[in-house]
Design a protein around this motif. Structure first.
Motif, PDB file in Angstrom:
ATOM      1  N   GLU A  50      -7.500  17.040  32.398  1.00 59.25           N
ATOM      2  CA  GLU A  50      -6.308  15.957  33.201  1.00 59.25           C
ATOM      3  C   GLU A  50      -6.220  14.207  32.341  1.00 59.25           C
ATOM      4  O   GLU A  50      -5.788  13.881  31.871  1.00 59.25           O
ATOM      5  N   THR A  51      -8.264  14.253  32.410  1.00 67.46           N
ATOM      6  CA  THR A  51      -8.240  12.752  31.760  1.00 67.46           C
ATOM      7  C   THR A  51      -8.157  11.658  30.471  1.00 67.46           C
ATOM      8  O   THR A  51      -8.341  11.074  30.045  1.00 67.46           O
ATOM      9  N   ASP A  52      -8.451  13.248  29.620  1.00 64.19           N
ATOM     10  CA  ASP A  52      -7.864  12.155  28.338  1.00 64.19           C
ATOM     11  C   ASP A  52      -6.829  11.895  27.970  1.00 64.19           C
ATOM     12  O   ASP A  52      -5.923  12.348  29.191  1.00 64.19           O
ATOM     13  N   ARG A  53      -6.557  11.639  26.638  1.00 62.00           N
ATOM     14  CA  ARG A  53      -5.315  10.474  26.280  1.00 62.00           C
ATOM     15  C   ARG A  53      -4.269  11.789  26.349  1.00 62.00           C
ATOM     16  O   ARG A  53      -4.189  12.833  25.231  1.00 62.00           O
ATOM     17  N   THR A  54      -2.906  11.620  26.318  1.00 59.43           N
ATOM     18  CA  THR A  54      -1.754  12.004  25.907  1.00 59.43           C
ATOM     19  C   THR A  54      -0.720  11.531  25.388  1.00 59.43           C
ATOM     20  O   THR A  54       0.426  11.375  25.782  1.00 59.43           O
ATOM     21  N   ASP A  55      -1.446  10.673  24.384  1.00 57.18           N
ATOM     22  CA  ASP A  55      -0.151   9.703  23.516  1.00 57.18           C
ATOM     23  C   ASP A  55      -0.222   9.160  22.587  1.00 57.18           C
ATOM     24  O   ASP A  55       0.574   8.770  21.865  1.00 57.18           O
ATOM     25  N   GLN A  56      -0.167  10.736  22.161  1.00 52.57           N
ATOM     26  CA  GLN A  56       0.030  11.101  20.890  1.00 52.57           C
ATOM     27  C   GLN A  56       0.936  12.630  20.452  1.00 52.57           C
ATOM     28  O   GLN A  56      -0.051  13.758  19.876  1.00 52.57           O
ATOM     29  N   PRO A  57       1.851  12.415  21.367  1.00 52.98           N
ATOM     30  CA  PRO A  57       2.916  13.632  21.392  1.00 52.98           C
ATOM     31  C   PRO A  57       3.525  13.680  19.839  1.00 52.98           C
ATOM     32  O   PRO A  57       3.534  13.188  19.366  1.00 52.98           O
ATOM     33  N   ALA A  58       3.235  15.263  19.624  1.00 53.28           N
ATOM     34  CA  ALA A  58       3.586  15.864  18.577  1.00 53.28           C
ATOM     35  C   ALA A  58       4.917  16.071  17.757  1.00 53.28           C
ATOM     36  O   ALA A  58       5.686  17.148  16.895  1.00 53.28           O
ATOM     37  N   SER A  59       6.137  16.115  19.622  1.00 50.99           N
ATOM     38  CA  SER A  59       6.956  17.115  19.342  1.00 50.99           C
ATOM     39  C   SER A  59       7.540  16.219  20.486  1.00 50.99           C
ATOM     40  O   SER A  59       7.200  15.833  21.449  1.00 50.99           O
ATOM     41  N   LEU A  60       9.262  16.445  20.110  1.00 54.91           N
ATOM     42  CA  LEU A  60      10.379  15.281  20.958  1.00 54.91           C
ATOM     43  C   LEU A  60      10.624  16.232  22.793  1.00 54.91           C
ATOM     44  O   LEU A  60      10.091  15.078  23.511  1.00 54.91           O
ATOM     45  N   TYR A  61       9.798  17.898  23.083  1.00 59.63           N
ATOM     46  CA  TYR A  61       9.736  18.025  23.920  1.00 59.63           C
ATOM     47  C   TYR A  61       8.610  17.875  24.218  1.00 59.63           C
ATOM     48  O   TYR A  61       8.747  17.602  25.432  1.00 59.63           O
ATOM     49  N   ALA A  62       7.522  17.228  23.862  1.00 56.55           N
ATOM     50  CA  ALA A  62       6.428  17.002  24.154  1.00 56.55           C
ATOM     51  C   ALA A  62       6.491  15.895  24.608  1.00 56.55           C
ATOM     52  O   ALA A  62       6.169  15.280  26.184  1.00 56.55           O
ATOM     53  N   ALA A  63       7.116  14.975  24.624  1.00 55.96           N
ATOM     54  CA  ALA A  63       8.026  13.478  24.177  1.00 55.96           C
ATOM     55  C   ALA A  63       8.248  13.185  26.111  1.00 55.96           C
ATOM     56  O   ALA A  63       7.691  12.585  26.999  1.00 55.96           O
ATOM     57  N   THR A  64       9.331  14.336  26.166  1.00 57.89           N
ATOM     58  CA  THR A  64      10.030  14.156  27.721  1.00 57.89           C
ATOM     59  C   THR A  64       9.210  14.549  28.266  1.00 57.89           C
ATOM     60  O   THR A  64       9.581  13.728  29.778  1.00 57.89           O
ATOM     61  N   LYS A  65       8.334  15.292  28.166  1.00 57.30           N
ATOM     62  CA  LYS A  65       7.397  16.078  29.197  1.00 57.30           C
ATOM     63  C   LYS A  65       6.102  14.994  29.443  1.00 57.30           C
ATOM     64  O   LYS A  65       6.049  14.257  30.974  1.00 57.30           O
ATOM     65  N   LYS A  66       6.117  13.533  28.430  1.00 53.38           N
ATOM     66  CA  LYS A  66       5.014  12.992  28.992  1.00 53.38           C
ATOM     67  C   LYS A  66       6.093  11.753  29.375  1.00 53.38           C
ATOM     68  O   LYS A  66       5.200  11.090  30.089  1.00 53.38           O
ATOM     69  N   ALA A  67       7.529  11.274  28.601  1.00 51.71           N
ATOM     70  CA  ALA A  67       7.676  10.570  29.920  1.00 51.71           C
ATOM     71  C   ALA A  67       8.068  11.268  31.463  1.00 51.71           C
ATOM     72  O   ALA A  67       8.242  10.059  32.573  1.00 51.71           O
TER      73      ALA A  67
END
Length: 262
Positions: free
Chosen positions: A62-79
């Motif tokens: 959970e402490t890892d970086r999560t700023d390199q999404p590989a898909s739009l789906y991932a980007a919406t979950k990060k958002a």
């Protein structure tokens, strides 16, 4: 408990707006209702392991970086994680985000590989098995639905109270993110072999290099935080979980040998 979403990595390339509509606009609509409620509820919602994106450090923590999404789906979950953080900060909503790792089982999503593999194997149709760089097998941290449910209930039971009322914050509220995985990644060819065993049918495998459609080569959850905070303890390995899925699939679709499943 907010589990509604537009899921799936590949469909996001065909219909991106459905992901923005459900996973971002839908989430904000829900949070707006929660912030104004009196008393405010605590919110537990489904994020995704896909937020780890192109991260190569394993297992994913959970402490890892999560700023390199590989898909739009991932980007919406990060958002969604950023948006829920904002509502926690401004309005005192208690928020728990759950990063699910490849959930499978009875009543699962028909667009997922294990489900479509089962259908095609029974119908005698070939299945497409993707491979990563240098022909490496793809691997996923497959997590059985019953284990995920236990993690969801544990999150609700430990969520802590929201601290606002009528849209005004009275003090800090809990903001938590947990991995819910199985901690033992399994390669896709191994998944196919297990299905063959349970279905008693050999698969016709077509190996194809992975296209640039947002899939990542592997996922692997570090679940120590969820173990400590939620008492989360997955107990179903892939062979056991797929056996339960196949039993459900055959009974639900009423499959007879030699006839189409659908």
């Amino acid at each position: 408990m907010h589990l509604a979403a537009q899921a799936g990595v590949r469909y996001a390339m065909e219909n991106p707006h459905s992901y923005v509509h459900s996973n971002i606009a839908g989430l904000v609509t829900l949070l707006e209702a929660c912030k104004s409620a009196n008393p405010q509820p605590s919110v537990v919602w489904a994020s995704s392991s896909s937020v780890y994106g192109l991260n190569e450090k394993v297992p994913f923590s959970e402490t890892d970086r999560t700023d390199q999404p590989a898909s739009l789906y991932a980007a919406t979950k990060k958002a969604g994680e950023e948006i829920t953080h904002t509502y926690n900060h401004i309005y005192g909503l208690s928020i728990t985000g759950l990063r699910f790792f490849t959930v499978y089982g009875p009543w699962g999503r028909p667009d997922m590989a294990y489900f479509s593999f089962t259908r095609n194997i029974l119908q005698g149709k070939p299945i497409t098995v993707y491979r990563g760089k240098d022909r490496a097998d793809l691997a996923r941290d497959f997590t059985f639905i019953d284990d995920i449910v236990k993690g969801c209930v544990g999150s609700l039971d430990t969520s802590g109270k929201s601290t606002g009322s009528g849209g005004k914050k009275r003090g800090p509220a809990p903001y938590r993110i947990f991995n819910l995985g199985n901690t033992s990644p399994v390669t896709v060819p191994t998944l196919v072999s297990i299905l063959e065993r349970h279905l008693k049918v050999k698969a016709k495998r077509n190996f194809v290099d992975m296209p640039g459609n947002g899939d990542v080569p592997f996922t692997h959850a570090n679940i120590s935080l969820a173990q400590r905070e939620l008492g989360y303890k997955p107990t179903t390995d892939l062979a056991t979980g797929l056996k339960k899925f196949v039993k459900w699939y055959l009974s639900y679709y009423g499959y007879n040998h030699g006839k189409d499943v659908n």
